[in-house]
Write a protein that holds these residues in place. Sequence first.
Motif, PDB file in Angstrom:
ATOM      1  N   ALA A  31       0.834  -1.205   0.000  1.00  0.00           N
ATOM      2  CA  ALA A  31       0.000   0.000   0.000  1.00  0.00           C
ATOM      3  C   ALA A  31       0.868   1.254   0.000  1.00  0.00           C
ATOM      4  O   ALA A  31       0.590   2.222  -0.714  1.00  0.00           O
ATOM      5  CB  ALA A  31      -0.923  -0.008   1.223  1.00  0.00           C
ATOM      6  N   ALA A  32       1.933   1.234   0.794  1.00  0.00           N
ATOM      7  CA  ALA A  32       2.824   2.394   0.857  1.00  0.00           C
ATOM      8  C   ALA A  32       3.504   2.622  -0.486  1.00  0.00           C
ATOM      9  O   ALA A  32       3.632   3.768  -0.940  1.00  0.00           O
ATOM     10  CB  ALA A  32       3.864   2.188   1.958  1.00  0.00           C
ATOM     11  N   ARG A  33       3.940   1.551  -1.132  1.00  0.00           N
ATOM     12  CA  ARG A  33       4.568   1.702  -2.452  1.00  0.00           C
ATOM     13  C   ARG A  33       3.601   2.361  -3.432  1.00  0.00           C
ATOM     14  O   ARG A  33       3.979   3.247  -4.204  1.00  0.00           O
ATOM     15  CB  ARG A  33       5.013   0.339  -2.987  1.00  0.00           C
ATOM     16  CG  ARG A  33       6.226  -0.255  -2.302  1.00  0.00           C
ATOM     17  CD  ARG A  33       6.675  -1.526  -3.020  1.00  0.00           C
ATOM     18  NE  ARG A  33       7.845  -2.109  -2.391  1.00  0.00           N
ATOM     19  CZ  ARG A  33       7.800  -3.051  -1.458  1.00  0.00           C
ATOM     20  NH1 ARG A  33       6.629  -3.517  -1.049  1.00  0.00           N
ATOM     21  NH2 ARG A  33       8.912  -3.525  -0.930  1.00  0.00           N
ATOM     22  N   THR A  34       2.359   1.905  -3.411  1.00  0.00           N
ATOM     23  CA  THR A  34       1.351   2.477  -4.304  1.00  0.00           C
ATOM     24  C   THR A  34       1.162   3.963  -4.017  1.00  0.00           C
ATOM     25  O   THR A  34       1.135   4.795  -4.936  1.00  0.00           O
ATOM     26  CB  THR A  34       0.011   1.739  -4.138  1.00  0.00           C
ATOM     27  OG1 THR A  34       0.176   0.368  -4.517  1.00  0.00           O
ATOM     28  CG2 THR A  34      -1.075   2.371  -4.999  1.00  0.00           C
ATOM     29  N   VAL A  69       9.813   4.751   9.112  1.00  0.00           N
ATOM     30  CA  VAL A  69      10.057   3.322   9.341  1.00  0.00           C
ATOM     31  C   VAL A  69       9.549   2.503   8.152  1.00  0.00           C
ATOM     32  O   VAL A  69      10.153   1.496   7.773  1.00  0.00           O
ATOM     33  CB  VAL A  69       9.401   2.867  10.662  1.00  0.00           C
ATOM     34  CG1 VAL A  69       9.566   1.363  10.861  1.00  0.00           C
ATOM     35  CG2 VAL A  69      10.007   3.612  11.839  1.00  0.00           C
ATOM     36  N   ILE A  70       8.447   2.936   7.550  1.00  0.00           N
ATOM     37  CA  ILE A  70       7.956   2.263   6.341  1.00  0.00           C
ATOM     38  C   ILE A  70       8.975   2.396   5.216  1.00  0.00           C
ATOM     39  O   ILE A  70       9.278   1.424   4.512  1.00  0.00           O
ATOM     40  CB  ILE A  70       6.595   2.849   5.908  1.00  0.00           C
ATOM     41  CG1 ILE A  70       5.517   2.495   6.927  1.00  0.00           C
ATOM     42  CG2 ILE A  70       6.203   2.329   4.523  1.00  0.00           C
ATOM     43  CD1 ILE A  70       4.155   3.085   6.614  1.00  0.00           C
ATOM     44  N   VAL A  71       9.509   3.604   5.045  1.00  0.00           N
ATOM     45  CA  VAL A  71      10.508   3.823   3.995  1.00  0.00           C
ATOM     46  C   VAL A  71      11.735   2.948   4.246  1.00  0.00           C
ATOM     47  O   VAL A  71      12.300   2.365   3.315  1.00  0.00           O
ATOM     48  CB  VAL A  71      10.897   5.314   3.922  1.00  0.00           C
ATOM     49  CG1 VAL A  71      12.029   5.531   2.927  1.00  0.00           C
ATOM     50  CG2 VAL A  71       9.687   6.161   3.526  1.00  0.00           C
ATOM     51  N   ILE A  74      10.896  -0.554   3.127  1.00  0.00           N
ATOM     52  CA  ILE A  74      10.903  -0.665   1.671  1.00  0.00           C
ATOM     53  C   ILE A  74      12.339  -0.724   1.162  1.00  0.00           C
ATOM     54  O   ILE A  74      12.667  -1.516   0.267  1.00  0.00           O
ATOM     55  CB  ILE A  74      10.142   0.514   1.034  1.00  0.00           C
ATOM     56  CG1 ILE A  74       8.640   0.374   1.311  1.00  0.00           C
ATOM     57  CG2 ILE A  74      10.396   0.586  -0.473  1.00  0.00           C
ATOM     58  CD1 ILE A  74       7.811   1.548   0.836  1.00  0.00           C
ATOM     59  N   ALA A  75      13.208   0.092   1.744  1.00  0.00           N
ATOM     60  CA  ALA A  75      14.616   0.073   1.342  1.00  0.00           C
ATOM     61  C   ALA A  75      15.235  -1.295   1.606  1.00  0.00           C
ATOM     62  O   ALA A  75      16.014  -1.812   0.790  1.00  0.00           O
ATOM     63  CB  ALA A  75      15.393   1.159   2.088  1.00  0.00           C
ATOM     64  N   GLU A  76      14.887  -1.906   2.731  1.00  0.00           N
ATOM     65  CA  GLU A  76      15.421  -3.231   3.049  1.00  0.00           C
ATOM     66  C   GLU A  76      14.897  -4.281   2.074  1.00  0.00           C
ATOM     67  O   GLU A  76      15.639  -5.168   1.633  1.00  0.00           O
ATOM     68  CB  GLU A  76      15.040  -3.606   4.482  1.00  0.00           C
ATOM     69  CG  GLU A  76      15.613  -4.936   4.949  1.00  0.00           C
ATOM     70  CD  GLU A  76      17.134  -4.992   4.905  1.00  0.00           C
ATOM     71  OE1 GLU A  76      17.678  -6.088   4.674  1.00  0.00           O
ATOM     72  OE2 GLU A  76      17.776  -3.941   5.093  1.00  0.00           O
ATOM     73  N   ASP A  77      13.614  -4.177   1.715  1.00  0.00           N
ATOM     74  CA  ASP A  77      13.054  -5.104   0.725  1.00  0.00           C
ATOM     75  C   ASP A  77      13.736  -4.940  -0.625  1.00  0.00           C
ATOM     76  O   ASP A  77      14.020  -5.923  -1.324  1.00  0.00           O
ATOM     77  CB  ASP A  77      11.546  -4.871   0.576  1.00  0.00           C
ATOM     78  CG  ASP A  77      10.737  -5.522   1.688  1.00  0.00           C
ATOM     79  OD1 ASP A  77      11.352  -6.129   2.593  1.00  0.00           O
ATOM     80  OD2 ASP A  77       9.502  -5.420   1.655  1.00  0.00           O
ATOM     81  N   GLU A  78      13.983  -3.687  -1.006  1.00  0.00           N
ATOM     82  CA  GLU A  78      14.648  -3.437  -2.282  1.00  0.00           C
ATOM     83  C   GLU A  78      16.073  -3.991  -2.265  1.00  0.00           C
ATOM     84  O   GLU A  78      16.570  -4.494  -3.273  1.00  0.00           O
ATOM     85  CB  GLU A  78      14.666  -1.937  -2.584  1.00  0.00           C
ATOM     86  CG  GLU A  78      13.291  -1.336  -2.828  1.00  0.00           C
ATOM     87  CD  GLU A  78      12.521  -2.052  -3.923  1.00  0.00           C
ATOM     88  OE1 GLU A  78      13.085  -2.270  -5.004  1.00  0.00           O
ATOM     89  OE2 GLU A  78      11.357  -2.424  -3.684  1.00  0.00           O
TER      90      GLU A  78
END
Length: 216
Positions: A31-34, A69-71, A74-78
């Motif tokens: 959701a955050a990425r979207t 923290v969400i960002v 996302i950085a860790e997932d990337e």
Amino acid sequence: MLDASPAAVPVDGDLDEASPQEARRARILDAARTCFAESGFHGASMQRICAEARMSPGALYRYFPSKHVIVEAIAEDERARCLGVLDLVHGDGPLVDRLVAGALAYLDLMHRPGSRALMLEISAESLRNSAVGDLFGRNEAVVRAALAAVVAAGIETGEIAPDVDVARTLQVMFAVTDGLVLRMGLEPDLTTEAVEPHLRRIAAALLPAPTRPATP
């Protein structure tokens, strides 16, 4: 500044209490990425992310207490996705083939819905916000260091010419790949299959084999 304030939103349906925690976490990050891709980091509030995830603020804040923290997540997932692409580069076969395979895998990742817009937003926000730049810059540093080691190994084994400037070559390769991400979004007929032979020629030109001495 990243917004960390909670706000109530209409919830059309919360997740089943029996859902695994990782599924909830992934739902929030998707959701955050979207939201980031559509509205940018500043335009996407925590309220908007809650609405996109169809989750109450209380449920979301149990996983991510702030937008920053969400960002970070996302950085860790990337970073994990980047490491997956690097597996192709560390395989067997000629170096140019492996580098092209890695580049094509990255371009395929950017075809996922919202990925291209998110990458562009990350790039823009990194110029404005050093904290975001540092997060994603570390990912690029990991990839760049791994590729530099692979190219250096190719030079050491005699596959690549010894006078190749590894750092500058990687800068150009990153610029080409990032430029293709944008161009492929503007021109849908520019597919990975279409760019593959051109990428191969570029990689071969940037990483030439050693010049053999002329036979007398």
